[in-house]
Design a protein around this motif. Structure first.
Motif, short mmCIF file in Angstrom:
data_model
loop_
_atom_site.label_atom_id
_atom_site.label_comp_id
_atom_site.label_asym_id
_atom_site.label_seq_id
_atom_site.Cartn_x
_atom_site.Cartn_y
_atom_site.Cartn_z
N GLU A 70 0.85 -1.16 0.00
CA GLU A 70 0.14 -0.13 0.09
C GLU A 70 0.90 1.06 -0.06
O GLU A 70 2.02 1.14 0.65
CB GLU A 70 -0.99 0.19 1.25
N ARG A 71 0.44 2.30 -0.71
CA ARG A 71 1.04 3.58 -0.58
C ARG A 71 0.48 4.31 0.55
O ARG A 71 -0.75 4.58 0.74
CB ARG A 71 0.85 4.48 -1.66
N LEU A 72 1.36 4.92 1.44
CA LEU A 72 0.93 5.69 2.68
C LEU A 72 0.79 6.84 2.30
O LEU A 72 1.85 7.93 2.26
CB LEU A 72 1.72 5.40 3.74
N LEU A 73 -0.64 7.54 2.28
CA LEU A 73 -0.77 8.86 1.79
C LEU A 73 -1.87 9.24 2.95
O LEU A 73 -3.12 9.27 2.75
CB LEU A 73 -1.46 8.91 0.49
N PRO A 74 -1.27 9.88 4.04
CA PRO A 74 -2.13 10.40 5.10
C PRO A 74 -3.03 11.47 4.74
O PRO A 74 -2.89 12.36 3.80
CB PRO A 74 -0.95 11.17 6.02
N SER A 75 -4.40 11.12 5.12
CA SER A 75 -5.44 11.79 4.48
C SER A 75 -5.23 13.32 5.10
O SER A 75 -5.77 14.46 4.33
CB SER A 75 -6.89 11.37 5.14
N ALA A 76 -4.56 13.70 6.31
CA ALA A 76 -4.23 15.18 6.59
C ALA A 76 -3.63 15.76 5.92
O ALA A 76 -3.78 16.98 5.73
CB ALA A 76 -3.79 14.88 8.08
N ALA A 77 -2.45 15.08 5.35
CA ALA A 77 -1.60 15.80 4.26
C ALA A 77 -2.33 16.01 3.01
O ALA A 77 -2.35 17.27 2.47
CB ALA A 77 -0.55 15.09 3.87
N VAL A 78 -3.50 15.23 2.48
CA VAL A 78 -3.96 15.59 1.39
C VAL A 78 -5.07 16.60 1.79
O VAL A 78 -5.09 17.80 0.90
CB VAL A 78 -4.90 14.45 0.90
N ALA A 79 -5.71 16.88 3.02
CA ALA A 79 -6.55 17.73 3.26
C ALA A 79 -5.89 19.20 3.12
O ALA A 79 -6.39 20.10 2.76
CB ALA A 79 -7.15 17.62 4.41
N GLU A 80 -4.55 19.34 4.11
CA GLU A 80 -3.88 20.49 3.96
C GLU A 80 -3.42 21.11 2.57
O GLU A 80 -3.38 22.25 2.29
CB GLU A 80 -2.52 20.03 4.93
N ALA A 81 -3.05 20.23 1.59
CA ALA A 81 -2.68 20.78 0.52
C ALA A 81 -3.94 21.03 -0.41
O ALA A 81 -3.74 22.01 -1.08
CB ALA A 81 -2.00 19.51 0.01
N LEU A 82 -5.00 20.35 -0.08
CA LEU A 82 -6.41 20.84 -0.81
C LEU A 82 -6.73 22.45 -0.20
O LEU A 82 -7.21 23.19 -1.11
CB LEU A 82 -7.52 19.96 -0.47
N VAL A 110 -4.22 14.33 -4.91
CA VAL A 110 -3.66 12.62 -4.69
C VAL A 110 -2.89 12.05 -5.84
O VAL A 110 -1.97 11.33 -5.67
CB VAL A 110 -5.06 11.63 -4.72
N ASN A 111 -3.27 12.23 -7.33
CA ASN A 111 -2.15 11.91 -8.09
C ASN A 111 -0.90 12.51 -8.28
O ASN A 111 0.10 11.83 -8.65
CB ASN A 111 -3.10 12.11 -9.53
N GLU A 112 -0.82 13.76 -7.80
CA GLU A 112 0.53 14.32 -7.77
C GLU A 112 1.29 13.82 -6.62
O GLU A 112 2.59 13.63 -6.66
CB GLU A 112 0.31 15.91 -7.27
N MET A 113 0.64 13.59 -5.56
CA MET A 113 1.42 12.97 -4.32
C MET A 113 1.78 11.58 -4.22
O MET A 113 2.64 11.20 -3.70
CB MET A 113 0.54 13.39 -2.98
N LEU A 114 0.96 10.70 -5.07
CA LEU A 114 1.17 9.26 -4.97
C LEU A 114 2.45 8.64 -5.26
O LEU A 114 2.77 8.23 -4.66
CB LEU A 114 -0.08 8.52 -5.34
N PRO A 115 3.08 9.21 -6.24
CA PRO A 115 4.31 8.67 -6.66
C PRO A 115 5.37 8.86 -5.77
O PRO A 115 6.45 8.18 -5.65
CB PRO A 115 4.58 9.44 -8.00
#
Length: 315
Positions: A70-82, A110-115
């Motif tokens: 699994e790729r670890l992408l914290p929802s808090a990091a996504v929310a902050e970037a959004l 999400v697509n930008e951060m996943l890689p």
């Protein structure tokens, strides 16, 4: 090797040998996550990444390993970037960002951060006992075990496996063992249990490192609570915590059985092979004992009774 055991009964004989099963699993061999994939699930070598075989057979048991990354992408990091992206748009264009646009922006982020996200892998061991007709999954989680069984079912295109449906309710049996001190002679109760109200699943008492025969514990049972988990040792061969769904947690092989593995010359693969041979044999016998106590196998699936000597056909 196995710290847990979730049991699934096979309704029909498992018709594949090790070579045939290897060929099937190879169609879903594990591969790492791609740049924009959140997770991948496939089959890996059960004896370690330094080996290639996806199936290891011992004594009628076929060992497998499912690996999930699994790729670890914290929802808090996504929310902050959004929030930052939305604030920039609203300030730069003097307008409000609507719900649909926020959703599109989130997908873009999400697509930008996943890689760049870290990955985490989890291996789950399982085996099919082709002689006894059981599938055993090393998982403490019911959902995780079901996911692995689903993967195997999809890989083989058919797998008639289901959870045990015991004739005797394990909760009632374990409660009687504690309340009446009536556990079979080959089972010794440990020092841990879980008690729940019969009519209220929210009311629970968890005991650890306690004397389960004390009045303090027994009074809860006399008041109507039922045993849903119980620490047990079976015949000095296996120790575990038995749950009401007949899953085993904190599974451990007895020290006496592992003495032969105290050999510094054994490489890791040889040690895993030996551990699995011991574990699979003991679990086969334990499950057969569970069948005697709880009635796991319906009469129409049970092996036919032996023919008395007086009725046997002459040679």
């Amino acid at each position: 090797m196995f710290k847990n055991a979730r049991l699934f009964r096979l309704d029909t004989p498992f018709g594949l040998d090790a070579a045939e099963l290897e060929e099937r699993l190879a169609t879903r061999r594990f591969r790492p996550c791609g740049p924009i994939e959140t997770a991948t699930l496939g089959w890996a070598a059960p004896l370690g990444e330094e080996t290639a075989a996806l199936v290891h057979g011992v004594g009628g048991c076929l060992l497998m390993c499912a690996r999930k990354q699994e790729r670890l992408l914290p929802s808090a990091a996504v929310a902050e970037a959004l929030d930052e992206r939305v604030a920039e748009l609203e300030a730069g264009e003097a307008r409000d960002v609507g719900r649909a646009e926020r959703r599109r922006l989130r997908e873009q982020i999400v697509n930008e951060m996943l890689p760049r996200a870290f990955t985490r892998s989890r291996r789950t061991m399982l085996y099919v006992d082709t002689e006894a007709g059981w599938l055993v999954v090393d998982s403490a989680s019911e959902k995780q075990a079901e996911d692995i069984v689903s993967l195997l079912r999809e890989t083989l295109e058919s797998l008639p496996a289901r959870l045990p449906d015991p004739a005797k309710t394990p909760t009632a049996v374990m409660t009687a063992w504690m309340l009446e001190d009536s556990a079979p002679s080959d089972f010794v109760t440990g020092d841990a249990c879980e008690l729940r109200d019969a009519d209220d699943t929210a009311g629970v008492i968890r005991c650890s490192k306690q004397d389960l025969s004390s009045d303090e514990i027994l009074n809860h049972l006399r008041a109507g609570k039922r045993t849903t988990k119980l620490a047990l040792e079976w015949d000095e061969r296996l120790s575990f915590t038995l749950a009401e769904d007949l899953s085993l947690k904190r599974l451990r092989v007895g020290d006496a059985l592992l003495e032969e593995l105290d050999d510094d010359e054994m490489d890791p693969a040889m040690r895993l092979d030996a551990e699995f041979a011991i574990l699979a044999l003991q679990l086969r016998q334990l499950i057969a004992r569970f069948d005697e106590l709880f009635g796991l196998i319906p009469p129409d699936l049970a092996a036919p009774a032996p023919v008395p000597a007086s009725q046997e056909a002459p040679f």
